[in-house]
Design a protein around this motif. Structure first.
Motif, PDB file in Angstrom:
ATOM      1  N   GLU A 271       0.826  -1.199   0.000  1.00  0.00           N
ATOM      2  CA  GLU A 271       0.000   0.000   0.000  1.00  0.00           C
ATOM      3  C   GLU A 271       0.866   1.256   0.000  1.00  0.00           C
ATOM      4  OE1 GLU A 271      -2.558  -0.296   3.343  1.00  0.00           O
ATOM      5  OE2 GLU A 271      -3.801  -1.887   2.499  1.00  0.00           O
ATOM      6  N   LEU A 272       1.980   1.203   0.690  1.00  0.00           N
ATOM      7  CA  LEU A 272       2.867   2.369   0.713  1.00  0.00           C
ATOM      8  C   LEU A 272       3.472   2.611  -0.679  1.00  0.00           C
ATOM      9  CD1 LEU A 272       4.788   1.781   4.066  1.00  0.00           C
ATOM     10  CD2 LEU A 272       3.099   3.557   3.579  1.00  0.00           C
ATOM     11  N   LYS A 273       3.759   1.522  -1.395  1.00  0.00           N
ATOM     12  CA  LYS A 273       4.330   1.631  -2.738  1.00  0.00           C
ATOM     13  C   LYS A 273       3.320   2.261  -3.689  1.00  0.00           C
ATOM     14  CE  LYS A 273       6.703  -1.084  -6.273  1.00  0.00           C
ATOM     15  NZ  LYS A 273       7.186  -2.435  -6.653  1.00  0.00           N
ATOM     16  N   ILE A 274       2.052   1.834  -3.563  1.00  0.00           N
ATOM     17  CA  ILE A 274       0.994   2.402  -4.414  1.00  0.00           C
ATOM     18  C   ILE A 274       0.796   3.872  -4.116  1.00  0.00           C
ATOM     19  CG2 ILE A 274      -1.474   2.328  -4.903  1.00  0.00           C
ATOM     20  CD1 ILE A 274      -1.349  -0.704  -4.432  1.00  0.00           C
TER      21      ILE A 274
END
Length: 276
Positions: A271-274
């Motif tokens: 989620e952090l990457k997105i």
């Protein structure tokens, strides 16, 4: 040193809190009495060192011997159960209620006070040859300390009360960390080192510890100090007990419980990457 990580020793603290709440009245009082007596003797030891050497650091370095001894023997200080007992309630251990916590605190207070007062009487006799001789320099130092830490605060009014309360908060922040230190290792040497450091800090910084004061001030009164029991209760013991409660409960117990027992979910890498 067989170090235990917080995730390992915090559950042990909760188990200890449960044990304190469920303990019989007899055992609670005996263990509290002995804790107060031993800590008082350590305080007398430290003051004697300070007077005879003129080096407050020497007394602070050696004072923790009493604290370590009483915890290795399984005795209980009020400043310690301020932290341990609530942990069992927060963790919803069976039979552990706030009523049980208050019962434990009350019994430990009574036991600690009785133990500290017993040592105070014995040391007053020791310093005066049974009240038959003039007070020696160590006894005089005890009397002066009692005056400074009651009437000295009273001279500042509300600001003095606030100051002693804050000193008491910082005291049990450190002392309760020492209590936690007893669970940080599975070896005696590891436990002693972990307990020694924060206790040395509190004593050298002249923070206010309710159990140590249960010895210092009655001793001072017996040795001729110029303050009253009312001065002691209003300008020392009451704000110190409250400050010790706040310091241990918040800075130590609640913080360890919140982050090492009731941990929050970790952030999701996908989620952090997105989001990035």
């Amino acid at each position: 040193m067989a170090y235990l990580a917080p995730s390992e020793f915090v559950p042990k603290l909760i188990e200890a809190g449960e044990s304190k709440i469920m303990m019989s009245t007899k055992d609670t009082l005996i263990r509290a009495f002995m804790a107060g007596a031993i800590l008082a003797l350590a305080a007398a030891f430290a003051v004697t060192i300070n007077v005879q050497t003129g080096q407050p650091l020497a007394g602070a370095v050696l004072f923790p011997v009493g604290f370590c001894l009483l915890y290795l023997l399984g005795y209980d200080l009020l400043t310690g159960v301020f932290v341990l007992a609530p942990l069992a309630v927060w963790a919803k251990r069976p039979g552990c209620t706030w009523g049980g916590v208050l019962r434990n605190w009350g019994l430990v207070f009574v036991g600690n006070f009785a133990g500290a007062l017993t040592t105070a009487v014995m040391m007053a006799i020791y310093w005066t040859f049974g009240f038959a001789a003039e007070v020696d320099p160590v006894g005089q130092a005890m009397a002066i300390t009692g005056e400074k830490r009651t009437l000295g605060y009273a001279a500042y009014g509300a600001a003095g009360w606030l100051t002693i309360f804050v000193r008491a908060v910082m005291c049990n922040w450190m002392v309760s960390t020492g209590v936690v230190g007893a669970s940080m290792s599975s070896t005696v040497s590891g436990k002693v080192i972990a307990m020694w450091m924060p206790i040395m800090l509190f004593f050298y910084m002249v923070f206010e510890h309710s159990i140590v004061n249960m010895f210092l001030f009655p001793t001072g009164l017996m040795l001729g100090a110029k303050f009253t029991i009312a001065d002691y209760l209003l300008w020392n013991e009451l704000p110190v007990v409250l400050g010790n409660l706040v310091g241990g409960l918040t800075f130590t117990g609640l913080m360890l419980y919140s982050t090492h027992y009731r941990t929050s979910p970790k952030r999701n890498a996908a989620e952090l990457k997105i989001a990035a």
